[in-house]
Design a protein around this motif. Structure first.
Motif, PDB file in Angstrom:
ATOM      1  N   PHE A   7      -3.157 -15.669 -52.413  1.00  0.00           N
ATOM      2  CA  PHE A   7      -1.900 -15.344 -53.092  1.00  0.00           C
ATOM      3  C   PHE A   7      -1.947 -15.866 -54.532  1.00  0.00           C
ATOM      4  O   PHE A   7      -1.616 -15.158 -55.479  1.00  0.00           O
ATOM      5  CB  PHE A   7      -0.743 -15.971 -52.313  1.00  0.00           C
ATOM      6  CG  PHE A   7       0.628 -15.532 -52.771  1.00  0.00           C
ATOM      7  CD1 PHE A   7       1.233 -14.419 -52.202  1.00  0.00           C
ATOM      8  CD2 PHE A   7       1.305 -16.239 -53.749  1.00  0.00           C
ATOM      9  CE1 PHE A   7       2.497 -14.015 -52.612  1.00  0.00           C
ATOM     10  CE2 PHE A   7       2.565 -15.840 -54.164  1.00  0.00           C
ATOM     11  CZ  PHE A   7       3.160 -14.724 -53.595  1.00  0.00           C
ATOM     12  N   ALA A   8      -2.394 -17.118 -54.671  1.00  0.00           N
ATOM     13  CA  ALA A   8      -2.468 -17.717 -56.011  1.00  0.00           C
ATOM     14  C   ALA A   8      -3.572 -17.065 -56.836  1.00  0.00           C
ATOM     15  O   ALA A   8      -3.424 -16.866 -58.046  1.00  0.00           O
ATOM     16  CB  ALA A   8      -2.701 -19.218 -55.903  1.00  0.00           C
ATOM     17  N   ALA A   9      -4.660 -16.694 -56.165  1.00  0.00           N
ATOM     18  CA  ALA A   9      -5.797 -16.105 -56.883  1.00  0.00           C
ATOM     19  C   ALA A   9      -5.409 -14.774 -57.519  1.00  0.00           C
ATOM     20  O   ALA A   9      -6.018 -14.355 -58.508  1.00  0.00           O
ATOM     21  CB  ALA A   9      -6.973 -15.914 -55.921  1.00  0.00           C
ATOM     22  N   SER A  10      -4.370 -14.121 -56.989  1.00  0.00           N
ATOM     23  CA  SER A  10      -3.940 -12.854 -57.576  1.00  0.00           C
ATOM     24  C   SER A  10      -3.033 -13.078 -58.790  1.00  0.00           C
ATOM     25  O   SER A  10      -2.392 -12.149 -59.266  1.00  0.00           O
ATOM     26  CB  SER A  10      -3.230 -12.007 -56.518  1.00  0.00           C
ATOM     27  OG  SER A  10      -2.006 -12.617 -56.153  1.00  0.00           O
ATOM     28  N   GLY A  11      -2.953 -14.326 -59.263  1.00  0.00           N
ATOM     29  CA  GLY A  11      -2.203 -14.604 -60.493  1.00  0.00           C
ATOM     30  C   GLY A  11      -0.791 -15.094 -60.231  1.00  0.00           C
ATOM     31  O   GLY A  11      -0.018 -15.310 -61.156  1.00  0.00           O
ATOM     32  N   ARG A  12      -0.441 -15.254 -58.967  1.00  0.00           N
ATOM     33  CA  ARG A  12       0.926 -15.663 -58.647  1.00  0.00           C
ATOM     34  C   ARG A  12       1.025 -17.185 -58.512  1.00  0.00           C
ATOM     35  O   ARG A  12       0.036 -17.902 -58.569  1.00  0.00           O
ATOM     36  CB  ARG A  12       1.384 -14.949 -57.392  1.00  0.00           C
ATOM     37  CG  ARG A  12       1.587 -13.467 -57.721  1.00  0.00           C
ATOM     38  CD  ARG A  12       2.025 -12.697 -56.533  1.00  0.00           C
ATOM     39  NE  ARG A  12       0.880 -12.094 -55.886  1.00  0.00           N
ATOM     40  CZ  ARG A  12       1.007 -11.125 -55.001  1.00  0.00           C
ATOM     41  NH1 ARG A  12       2.202 -10.687 -54.664  1.00  0.00           N
ATOM     42  NH2 ARG A  12      -0.055 -10.605 -54.445  1.00  0.00           N
ATOM     43  N   THR A  13       2.248 -17.635 -58.336  1.00  0.00           N
ATOM     44  CA  THR A  13       2.556 -19.058 -58.446  1.00  0.00           C
ATOM     45  C   THR A  13       2.982 -19.596 -57.089  1.00  0.00           C
ATOM     46  O   THR A  13       3.853 -19.010 -56.446  1.00  0.00           O
ATOM     47  CB  THR A  13       3.689 -19.251 -59.465  1.00  0.00           C
ATOM     48  OG1 THR A  13       3.389 -18.498 -60.626  1.00  0.00           O
ATOM     49  CG2 THR A  13       3.874 -20.707 -59.818  1.00  0.00           C
ATOM     50  N   VAL A  14       2.372 -20.690 -56.651  1.00  0.00           N
ATOM     51  CA  VAL A  14       2.700 -21.243 -55.341  1.00  0.00           C
ATOM     52  C   VAL A  14       3.041 -22.725 -55.452  1.00  0.00           C
ATOM     53  O   VAL A  14       2.309 -23.495 -56.076  1.00  0.00           O
ATOM     54  CB  VAL A  14       1.509 -21.102 -54.349  1.00  0.00           C
ATOM     55  CG1 VAL A  14       1.938 -21.520 -52.953  1.00  0.00           C
ATOM     56  CG2 VAL A  14       0.978 -19.680 -54.338  1.00  0.00           C
ATOM     57  N   LEU A  15       4.163 -23.105 -54.848  1.00  0.00           N
ATOM     58  CA  LEU A  15       4.540 -24.517 -54.750  1.00  0.00           C
ATOM     59  C   LEU A  15       4.706 -24.830 -53.259  1.00  0.00           C
ATOM     60  O   LEU A  15       5.505 -24.203 -52.579  1.00  0.00           O
ATOM     61  CB  LEU A  15       5.854 -24.768 -55.498  1.00  0.00           C
ATOM     62  CG  LEU A  15       6.385 -26.213 -55.470  1.00  0.00           C
ATOM     63  CD1 LEU A  15       5.440 -27.150 -56.201  1.00  0.00           C
ATOM     64  CD2 LEU A  15       7.778 -26.297 -56.092  1.00  0.00           C
ATOM     65  N   VAL A  16       3.907 -25.778 -52.764  1.00  0.00           N
ATOM     66  CA  VAL A  16       3.938 -26.112 -51.346  1.00  0.00           C
ATOM     67  C   VAL A  16       4.283 -27.581 -51.163  1.00  0.00           C
ATOM     68  O   VAL A  16       3.515 -28.450 -51.573  1.00  0.00           O
ATOM     69  CB  VAL A  16       2.566 -25.877 -50.668  1.00  0.00           C
ATOM     70  CG1 VAL A  16       2.701 -25.976 -49.150  1.00  0.00           C
ATOM     71  CG2 VAL A  16       1.986 -24.545 -51.045  1.00  0.00           C
ATOM     72  N   ALA A  17       5.439 -27.847 -50.558  1.00  0.00           N
ATOM     73  CA  ALA A  17       5.768 -29.231 -50.227  1.00  0.00           C
ATOM     74  C   ALA A  17       5.155 -29.553 -48.885  1.00  0.00           C
ATOM     75  O   ALA A  17       5.236 -28.754 -47.957  1.00  0.00           O
ATOM     76  CB  ALA A  17       7.284 -29.413 -50.166  1.00  0.00           C
ATOM     77  N   SER A  18       4.505 -30.695 -48.805  1.00  0.00           N
ATOM     78  CA  SER A  18       3.860 -31.053 -47.555  1.00  0.00           C
ATOM     79  C   SER A  18       3.716 -32.557 -47.444  1.00  0.00           C
ATOM     80  O   SER A  18       3.572 -33.250 -48.443  1.00  0.00           O
ATOM     81  CB  SER A  18       2.484 -30.388 -47.460  1.00  0.00           C
ATOM     82  OG  SER A  18       1.860 -30.755 -46.254  1.00  0.00           O
ATOM     83  N   HIS A  19       3.783 -33.048 -46.221  1.00  0.00           N
ATOM     84  CA  HIS A  19       3.423 -34.447 -46.022  1.00  0.00           C
ATOM     85  C   HIS A  19       2.002 -34.527 -45.487  1.00  0.00           C
ATOM     86  O   HIS A  19       1.438 -35.596 -45.363  1.00  0.00           O
ATOM     87  CB  HIS A  19       4.402 -35.132 -45.066  1.00  0.00           C
ATOM     88  CG  HIS A  19       4.300 -34.630 -43.663  1.00  0.00           C
ATOM     89  ND1 HIS A  19       4.874 -33.451 -43.268  1.00  0.00           N
ATOM     90  CD2 HIS A  19       3.675 -35.142 -42.585  1.00  0.00           C
ATOM     91  CE1 HIS A  19       4.595 -33.251 -41.991  1.00  0.00           C
ATOM     92  NE2 HIS A  19       3.877 -34.251 -41.553  1.00  0.00           N
ATOM     93  N   LEU A  20       1.424 -33.350 -45.160  1.00  0.00           N
ATOM     94  CA  LEU A  20       0.041 -33.313 -44.701  1.00  0.00           C
ATOM     95  C   LEU A  20      -0.862 -33.334 -45.930  1.00  0.00           C
ATOM     96  O   LEU A  20      -1.195 -32.305 -46.488  1.00  0.00           O
ATOM     97  CB  LEU A  20      -0.235 -32.048 -43.896  1.00  0.00           C
ATOM     98  CG  LEU A  20       0.442 -31.951 -42.532  1.00  0.00           C
ATOM     99  CD1 LEU A  20       0.193 -30.585 -41.929  1.00  0.00           C
ATOM    100  CD2 LEU A  20      -0.091 -33.039 -41.610  1.00  0.00           C
ATOM    101  N   LEU A  21      -1.238 -34.540 -46.361  1.00  0.00           N
ATOM    102  CA  LEU A  21      -1.989 -34.665 -47.604  1.00  0.00           C
ATOM    103  C   LEU A  21      -3.334 -33.981 -47.517  1.00  0.00           C
ATOM    104  O   LEU A  21      -3.779 -33.353 -48.468  1.00  0.00           O
ATOM    105  CB  LEU A  21      -2.170 -36.148 -47.920  1.00  0.00           C
ATOM    106  CG  LEU A  21      -0.847 -36.889 -47.980  1.00  0.00           C
ATOM    107  CD1 LEU A  21      -1.083 -38.370 -48.103  1.00  0.00           C
ATOM    108  CD2 LEU A  21      -0.043 -36.389 -49.141  1.00  0.00           C
ATOM    109  N   SER A  22      -3.941 -34.065 -46.339  1.00  0.00           N
ATOM    110  CA  SER A  22      -5.261 -33.442 -46.197  1.00  0.00           C
ATOM    111  C   SER A  22      -5.136 -31.932 -46.357  1.00  0.00           C
ATOM    112  O   SER A  22      -6.013 -31.283 -46.927  1.00  0.00           O
ATOM    113  CB  SER A  22      -5.838 -33.782 -44.825  1.00  0.00           C
ATOM    114  OG  SER A  22      -4.893 -33.477 -43.823  1.00  0.00           O
TER     115      SER A  22
END
Lengths: 262, 328
Positions: free
Chosen positions: B206-221
């Protein structure tokens, strides 16, 4: 706006609630319409003249109204309070972030379905009236304008009760509390208050209750309804009932709608 | 109601299924190059300050991980960005506009913030409701159900779905409008390992197609494996915004496993390093206080020792993360 209305219609028709309610409205309205009709037969015995009184025939046509409007009220309450209950309100507000616009779309879709419930309720009343009128040498009074007005406003009044429910759901976002308040008001508080006002003959106050306003719209008078002896004109009743829709909706829109959704 | 069975054919390979985004609305193309800007966002609940003057930027074409301990304000921040929570001050802009100002919000920003569904509504109908405002037709709904592997259960009431299935439905709902931005709050919640792997690939594409992603996570790995950038907050404050590539993972030591640890110790003394003899589940090893594996390898070769393992030790993101939290 049209897209939001479309989404709301899809919401209503995609669960069973709407058609189960529709069947309930039709069946219960038929049962309730048979009541005044049977009373009319019993009062005067065979060869009843009750069916030659336009007021009695109107009250049979709209006999299901008190029950149908309560069901309509419940459907209205579910519209917004149900979204809070199932926590689908987040995706709803994400799809239509301008919240007042969403409320308008919801109100429009609910009004449409309120009209459908109203039509089912009145249709049941009319179907019940047929054998009684024909069997007792009565009249359907379809040549009279006030009969048609009562039929049309019977449908509209149910739709307005759906709006009252939606307003309650805006004001009280907790579904269970909203249902308790709504049903408690129509089944308990309002009949008690009506009874007291009726006994004291305080017609002006009676006319301002939602049931009094509805009776004025339908142009029916029946002792079992604790109806006002001096009802308002149909347009006055419509205005009062519309005010009952707006009261909780406006208070709710100002107080609760802008709240954070977590 | 018991959870309905998982469909046998879950998770279409994102490589096959990529073309749901093939047709981009022309209007969205311009916003595609614009970052998300969170500007001096503050949220106060009475005396409690959930977010304090928080500013960060989420760049297009990249995946940004949004990290912080529980209660740091991640969820409040995401919800304030899209108007579900009204910020006390500050705002977030997607390109030029705040979420509520967007002419077509669902076609611009896809949100996976929770996975709540009306229990009596089928998964397909849940999507059809949201499709009305996203201006997506029924074929798009079916395409997305197929993408997330829910086609076979789409007609059943969503009340019977497992947490993972509802998570996938929420992703499908977010993608209905073919958005340029995707913001997600703990999207891996309830997913099985296969689902997490699928999601990771999906987010990268999704990001590779030029779009923007914000992912909140507590799974650091999980974030380490997916994200290009990280934004770390604690107690509603920004701790750091950086590229993962810029994080210094070198902890200045390497691990040595050889045929004779005593001789290795003696030989390595010439490098002037500190040496510790340690043990793990594979037996003894030496920790040498240099990350210069070439020098260590040369010394061991000259000492005619058989080397079984020689690895530069690296801090993982989790360790970095806790260092940042402790330093604050």
């Amino acid at each position: 706006m049209i897209a939001a209305f479309h989404a709301e219609v899809r919401k209503i028709v995609s669960t069973r609630l709407w058609w189960i309610t529709l069947i309930c409205v039709f069946v219960l309205a038929a049962g309730y319409a048979a009541l005044p009709a049977t009373v009319g037969v019993l009062e005067t015995g065979a060869g009843s003249t009750a069916f030659r009184d336009p007021g009695t025939v109107r009250s049979i046509y709209n006999g299901g109204n008190p029950l149908s409007r309560t069901l309509a009220l419940v459907v209205g309450i579910m519209a917004l309070a149900g979204e809070y209950r199932h926590r689908t309100i987040s995706s709803t507000y994400l799809a239509t972030p301008r919240r007042y616009r969403l409320l308008l779309a919801k109100a429009a879709s609910l009004f449409l379905f309120g009209l459908i419930y109203g039509a089912a309720s009145v249709l049941a009343g009319v179907l019940v009236a047929i054998p009684y009128v024909l069997g007792n040498d009565g009249s359907f009074f379809l040549h009279r304008g006030d009969t048609w007005r009562s039929l049309v406003l019977g449908v509209v009044s149910i739709a307005l009760w759906t709006m009252i429910g939606m307003g309650l759901g805006i004001l009280i976002q907790n579904l269970v509390v909203a249902l308790l308040v709504g049903i408690g008001f129509t089944f308990l508080v309002e009949p008690l208050v009506s009874y007291v006002l009726f006994r004291r003959g305080w017609d002006a106050a009676l006319n301002l209750l939602p049931s009094g306003a509805t009776n004025a719209m339908l142009d029916v008078t029946s002792p079992v309804l604790f109806a006002s002896a001096q009802p308002m004109a149909w347009w006055g009743g419509t205005a009062v009932l519309a005010a009952w829709c707006l009261l909780p909706a406006v208070v709710g829109a100002v107080v609760t709608v802008r709240r954070d959704v977590l | 109601m018991a959870p309905v069975n998982q469909p046998r054919r879950a998770w279409v390979d994102p490589a096959d299924a990529e073309p749901p985004h093939a047709e981009l609305p022309s209007g969205a193309l311009t916003s595609r190059s614009e970052p998300i800007r969170v500007e001096r966002l503050t949220k106060r609940y009475g005396d409690v300050i959930a977010i304090r003057n928080l500013s960060f930027t989420v760049q297009p074409g990249r995946v940004t991980g949004f990290l912080g301990p529980n209660g740091a304000g991640k969820t409040t921040t995401l919800r304030a960005m899209v108007g579900l929570v009204t910020p006390t001050t500050g705002r977030a802009r997607f390109g030029e506009h705040a979420y509520a100002e967007l002419a077509h919000p669902q076609q611009t920003v896809g949100c996976v913030l929770d996975s709540h569904v009306h229990p009596a509504r089928s998964g397909r109908n849940h999507l059809r409701v949201l499709a009305a405002t996203a201006e997506a037709d029924d074929s798009r709904v079916d395409e997305l159900l197929d993408l997330v592997g829910l086609s076979e259960v789409a007609h059943r009431p969503a009340g019977g779905y497992s947490l993972g299935m509802r998570g996938r439905l929420a992703l499908a709902a977010a993608l209905l409008g073919d958005p340029a931005y995707l913001i997600m709050d703990e999207p891996a919640n309830g997913l099985d390992p296969e689902g997490i792997r699928w999601l990771r690939t999906f987010i990268r594409r999704f990001a590779a197609s030029g779009r923007t992603v914000l992912v909140a996570s507590h799974l650091l790995s999980e974030v380490e494996a997916t994200a290009d950038d990280i934004v770390v907050i604690k107690a509603g404050r920004l701790l750091v915004q950086t590229q993962i590539a810029e994080l210094d993972f070198d902890v200045g030591s390497c691990l040595v496993r050889v045929s004779n640890h005593a001789r290795a110790r003696a030989a390595l003394r010439e490098l002037g390093v500190e040496i510790e003899l340690l043990e793990d589940d594979q037996g003894d090893y030496l920790r040498v206080s240099t990350s210069d594996t070439a020098a260590v390898g040369t010394v061991l070769f000259n000492a005619k020792l058989a080397v079984f393992e020689l690895t530069r030790e690296r801090a993982d993101l989790e360790e970095r993360f806790f260092q940042m939290l402790e330093a604050s």
